[in-house]
Design an enzyme around this catalytic site. Structure first.
Site, PDB file in Angstrom:
ATOM      1  CG  ASP A 494      -2.162  -0.746   1.088  1.00 53.63           C
ATOM      2  OD1 ASP A 494      -2.678  -0.774  -0.033  1.00 53.63           O
ATOM      3  OD2 ASP A 494      -2.636  -1.320   2.086  1.00 53.63           O
TER       4      ASP A 494
HETATM    5  C1  GLC Z   1      -1.476  -3.947   5.416  1.00 55.24           C
HETATM    6  C2  GLC Z   1      -2.727  -4.103   4.577  1.00 55.24           C
HETATM    7  C3  GLC Z   1      -2.480  -4.981   3.389  1.00 55.24           C
HETATM    8  C4  GLC Z   1      -1.254  -4.553   2.660  1.00 55.24           C
HETATM    9  C5  GLC Z   1      -0.045  -4.468   3.575  1.00 55.24           C
HETATM   10  C6  GLC Z   1       1.184  -3.930   2.890  1.00 55.24           C
HETATM   11  O1  GLC Z   1      -1.217  -5.145   6.085  1.00 55.24           O
HETATM   12  O2  GLC Z   1      -3.803  -4.639   5.328  1.00 55.24           O
HETATM   13  O3  GLC Z   1      -3.595  -4.946   2.535  1.00 55.24           O
HETATM   14  O4  GLC Z   1      -1.022  -5.464   1.627  1.00 55.24           O
HETATM   15  O5  GLC Z   1      -0.346  -3.621   4.658  1.00 55.24           O
HETATM   16  O6  GLC Z   1       1.099  -2.591   2.595  1.00 55.24           O
HETATM   17  C1  GLC Z   2      -0.556   2.518   5.592  1.00 54.76           C
HETATM   18  C2  GLC Z   2       0.186   1.332   6.159  1.00 54.76           C
HETATM   19  C3  GLC Z   2      -0.138   0.065   5.422  1.00 54.76           C
HETATM   20  C4  GLC Z   2      -1.637  -0.075   5.316  1.00 54.76           C
HETATM   21  C5  GLC Z   2      -2.225   1.170   4.671  1.00 54.76           C
HETATM   22  C6  GLC Z   2      -3.696   1.103   4.437  1.00 54.76           C
HETATM   23  O1  GLC Z   2      -0.086   2.788   4.339  1.00 54.76           O
HETATM   24  O2  GLC Z   2       1.569   1.509   6.158  1.00 54.76           O
HETATM   25  O3  GLC Z   2       0.429  -1.034   6.055  1.00 54.76           O
HETATM   26  O4  GLC Z   2      -1.916  -1.193   4.571  1.00 54.76           O
HETATM   27  O5  GLC Z   2      -1.923   2.279   5.457  1.00 54.76           O
HETATM   28  O6  GLC Z   2      -4.446   1.362   5.578  1.00 54.76           O
END
Ligand code: GLC
Ligand code: GLC
Length: 829
Positions: A494
């Site tokens: 993300d």
């Molecule tokens: C969080 C989110 C997941 C994402 C991950 C890496 O665990 O829930 O959807 O893939 O972060 O950013």
């Molecule tokens: C932030 C976090 C990630 C999560 C995302 C969505 O980017 O670092 O882990 O998945 O938020 O909520």
């Protein structure tokens, strides 16, 4: 340092000090009513949706950290204490907390008085039962008092913690006998209420928080009423409603008393909201009376110790059954307790709650993630496949007809969340993987014909198979200059946001798109994700397998050609010599390359590329795995990237905003450690696979709980990486795709028991020192008793496989389909 121990025979983790390095929590509830409970009884309850139906209040980011929950206070002749130590924190003579499968038992002892509280949410019941057993272990009679307390949340947790100008004036309650009802907003627009009751006469009560605490300057650690041993019999009016029962108890030496408290939730149909008459003993300020029929029935269901024991037994039986579907006996106790108990338990919790409510997720932020929920199914599907099927259909119904997906949906409405929108490049692929996993588990090919609409064509007749088609081609139809998938707003990571270029505080990296890219359709047409390429080549064969099974040979061949092309493109444009690149950014520059100054190597694409055998003929797989070992491996697991970013790279988005070693910037993201564990096992390197597994598997972190800090029985999303000051410190425990993926890694790749379309594959990749192991696997109605022998002490390789004494070629046990038990013997060599 340890703060407790595993009691495997009871499937419990036993905590022996309330001063754990972080609150160590458990989840109660499996269907509609859920509670979080810490080892000092902190936490809260909600019905279905942690934001919209919050029942009790909890203050996140509080000081001290874990304050508020459901507490019992004992006043024993001036000594005030709690069975779970907090909030008063009087030193106890004995303390113990047992977190089990859907229940928690907290025991405290002080001055010869023992209080044992069992908390659980019975099956198919919308309430938390709290059974308090008080025992006088001293030699003289004892008179003391017990206060309960629960603080009501005004239903919408977001509004509850922001809209004070209104909320300080809306609280309403009713009191009838020993039951306190929370009815804020009930008269007007709500048809649900909550109650807190005890199965005995009470000697007083409080329903107004300030009256209970005695002063607005007191905290939960110092309630005036408890100290004075005198409830104020307050009636909440506006301000903050609470529920507290006061009870005086006298016990002879050796005598026990059981009190059963229930914190419940009920909904009434619109035409049955109000009762016709006002009972004589009802305390209310209102002209109307709540219809309490449902509460009466709920109270009646668990108002004796016998009924409570039966409810608890039913819960335990449910869990024993769920955990008997897959069981192993390996030479390593820690593996056994992870596989047989805790990892499967965590998979159920993540399936139920997605990423909504934990001690790191406030329950108000996120709905169900498209990618998250699909991945959760991978670890959960063997437990209750019917619920997995229902979930798959719900998720798929939020997909768009071009294969794009809403990134999240709300569990109450089951509608895609327009605030977050779509265009996350990896989303559609996880659905192919989860539907395939469901079919492999159940053999239910019928799901492909199920009628599943698209969000943009809600009344159209579409099948699940069409959803898989558009998912696959959504990737194929959105390729960039190197023939690799466009990265769009983000892929699995993300925080890699290649179309963002954000320089303004407050812009969400996930939803903000630079106007430059908005104009070209929402995201850069240059930035490409090598991770999605590798996920595509890993997932694609399952789609091809489905088409072949359906006799669609032409379509299968066409899809296979796309997979082959993607492999070729990846090898040509995205192999950096010793590992795979991470991406091409919107400037067409390489990300995750030797040529980069920082972030030269990333973990995400590597495992799927290895398992897709991209460039295997030229040794790309082993080179890649060796590079991971060299650059990403450290004492507590594999970091996500290396070196960590020390500057802000505007072209990469959120990733470099984190200090080095945390989260997506070189933290140990346990979720994608699993992909490397799978890849090492796949490549036959059982030793490495097991090394990486044991670095992050919670039971193996128990000895270093002082460093790891979070629960030693469940995975967290992230552990501080080697660049972090708090190297080895876990965060974001419980709700993470790590649970499902590590369940896959240990059960399907290391232990090698893996459902396939046409049977059960048994092909372990284990440490050579192991003599073997045994496993029981219920599969499509049959039970397989599997024995693995490893006389030559190899890592991998099935020399022979027999089913009921009959030799089978290869390593797939065919489906017997007779509902019987079958003996499978595998010799490695
Ligand atoms: C969080 C989110 C997941 C994402 C991950 C890496 O665990 O829930 O959807 O893939 O972060 O950013
Ligand atoms: C932030 C976090 C990630 C999560 C995302 C969505 O980017 O670092 O882990 O998945 O938020 O909520």
């Amino acid at each position: 340092m340890k703060f407790g121990h595993f009691d495997d025979s009871r499937k419990e983790y036993v905590i022996n000090t309330p001063r754990t390095p972080y609150p160590w929590i458990n989840y109660l509830g499996n269907q509609g009513f859920f509670s979080l409970i810490s080892n000092t009884a902190g936490g809260y309850s909600f019905y279905m949706d942690a934001r919209l139906r919050r029942i009790t209040r909890y203050r996140y980011n509080n000081v001290p950290l874990d304050m508020g929950g459901r507490y019992f206070y004992i006043n024993d002749n001036g000594t005030v204490w709690n069975p779970g130590w907090s909030p008063v924190k009087t030193e106890l003579d004995e303390y113990e907390c047992r977190h089990g499968m859907g229940y928690t038992i907290i025991k405290g002892k002080k001055n010869g008085l023992k209080a044992e509280v069992t908390f659980f949410v019975p099956q198919n019941y919308d309430g938390e039962v709290q059974q308090v057993v008080l025992t006088n272990e001293g030699t003289e009679a004892k008179s003391f008092s017990i206060f309960s307390i629960a603080e009501w949340c005004l239903w919408d947790a977001q509004d509850d913690c922001t809209n004070f100008q209104r909320n300080f004036s809306t609280g309403r309650v009713e009191i009838e006998g020993s039951t306190i009802y929370h009815v804020t907003e009930y008269r007007d627009r709500r048809n649900h209420y909550a109650f807190y009751t005890v199965n005995d006469e009470i000697d007083g009560y409080d329903t107004d928080r300030d009256a209970f605490l005695g002063s607005i300057y007191n905290g939960w650690d110092n309630p005036e009423t408890v100290k004075a041993d005198k409830p104020s019999n307050s009636f909440a009016d506006g301000w903050s409603p609470v529920a507290s029962h006061y009870k005086k108890v006298t016990l002879a030496p050796g005598e026990s008393k059981t009190l059963i408290y229930i914190l419940g939730y009920a909904e009434n149909p619109q035409d049955k909201k109000f009762a016709a008459e006002k009972p004589a003993n009802l305390l209310t300020r209102e002209a109307w009376v709540l219809n309490k029929e449902k509460a009466y029935a709920m109270i009646d269901k668990y108002n004796t110790p016998e009924k409570v024991a039966a409810g608890l037994e039913e819960l335990k039986t449910t869990w024993n059954n769920l955990l008997s579907i897959f069981k192993v006996d390996t030479p390593d106790d820690k593996v056994n307790r992870m596989v047989n108990i805790w990892n499967q338990y965590q998979c159920m919790v993540t399936f139920n709650l997605s990423r909504s409510a934990s001690y790191f997720e406030s329950g108000i932020g996120r709905g169900m993630g498209f990618r998250d929920s699909n991945q959760d199914i991978l670890g959960f599907v063997h437990q209750i496949p019917e619920r997995a099927r229902e979930r798959l259909i719900d998720i798929a119904s939020t997909q768009l007809s071009d294969g794009g997906c809403y990134h999240q949906y709300q569990p109450l409405t089951k509608k895609g969340n327009a605030d977050i929108g779509g265009d996350f490049s990896d989303d559609p692929l996880w659905m192919i993987l989860s539907v395939a996993a469901y079919i492999k588990e159940t053999g239910d090919w019928g799901i492909l014909d199920a009628n599943v609409p698209f969000d943009d064509d809600p009344d159209g007749k579409h099948t699940m198979l069409e959803h898989l088609d558009v998912s696959f081609y959504h990737i194929v139809n959105n390729l960039g200059p190197h023939g690799l998938p466009l990265a769009m707003r983000a892929d699995w990571n993300d925080c890699i946001n290649l179309s963002c270029f954000s320089d303004t505080p407050g812009e969400s990296f996930q939803t903000y798109t630079n106007p430059k890219f908005k104009a070209e359709g929402g995201y850069s047409k240059i930035a490409e994700s090598v991770f999605v390429a590798a996920l595509f080549t890993y997932t694609g064969p399952a789609y091809v397998g489905i088409l072949e099974h359906l006799g669609k040979a032409d379509e299968a061949a066409k899809a296979q050609a796309e997979i082959d092309k993607m492999k070729k493109n990846t090898m040509e444009s995205a192999f950096d010599g010793d590992w795979f690149l991470r991406a091409y950014d919107a400037n067409g520059e390489k990300m995750g390359s030797k040529e980069c100054e920082e972030g030269k190597i990333f973990i995400e694409p590597q495992g799927f590329a290895v398992m897709s055998e991209i460039g295997k003929d030229v040794g790309a797989d082993i080179k890649t795995l060796n590079s991971i070992d060299k650059y990403l491996n450290c004492e507590y697991g594999l970091v996500l990237n290396n070196p960590a970013f020390t500057k802000y790279y505007i072209q990469y988005g959120e990733i470099s905003t984190y200090p080095g070693g945390y989260k997506e910037n070189a933290g140990i993201f346990t979720h994608n450690n699993a992909w490397i564990i799978c890849a090492e096992a796949y490549a036959g390197r059982g030793e490495k696979a097991f090394e990486y597994y044991s670095k992050i598997a919670p039971a193996f972190t128990e000895e270093t709980s002082d460093i790891h800090k979070t629960e030693p029985y469940v995975y967290g999303q992230m552990i501080g990486g080697k660049d972090a000051k708090n190297f080895g410190q876990g965060k974001n425990s419980w709700l993470t795709g790590t649970a499902a993926w590590n369940m896959v890694a240990i059960s399907q790749y290391i232990l090698g028991v893996k459902p396939e379309f046409d049977g059960l594959r048994v092909d372990p990749s284990i440490p050579a020192a192991w003599d073997g192991f045994t496993a029981t696997r219920q599969f499509r109605g049959d039970t397989y008793e599997i024995t693995i022998k490893n006389p030559d002490h190899v890592n991998k390789g099935v020399k022979s496989l027999t089913v009921d004494g009959v030799a089978v070629d290869g390593c797939i046990v065919p489906v017997a389909g007779d509902g019987k038990s079958h003996k499978v013997e595998v010799v490695l060599g």
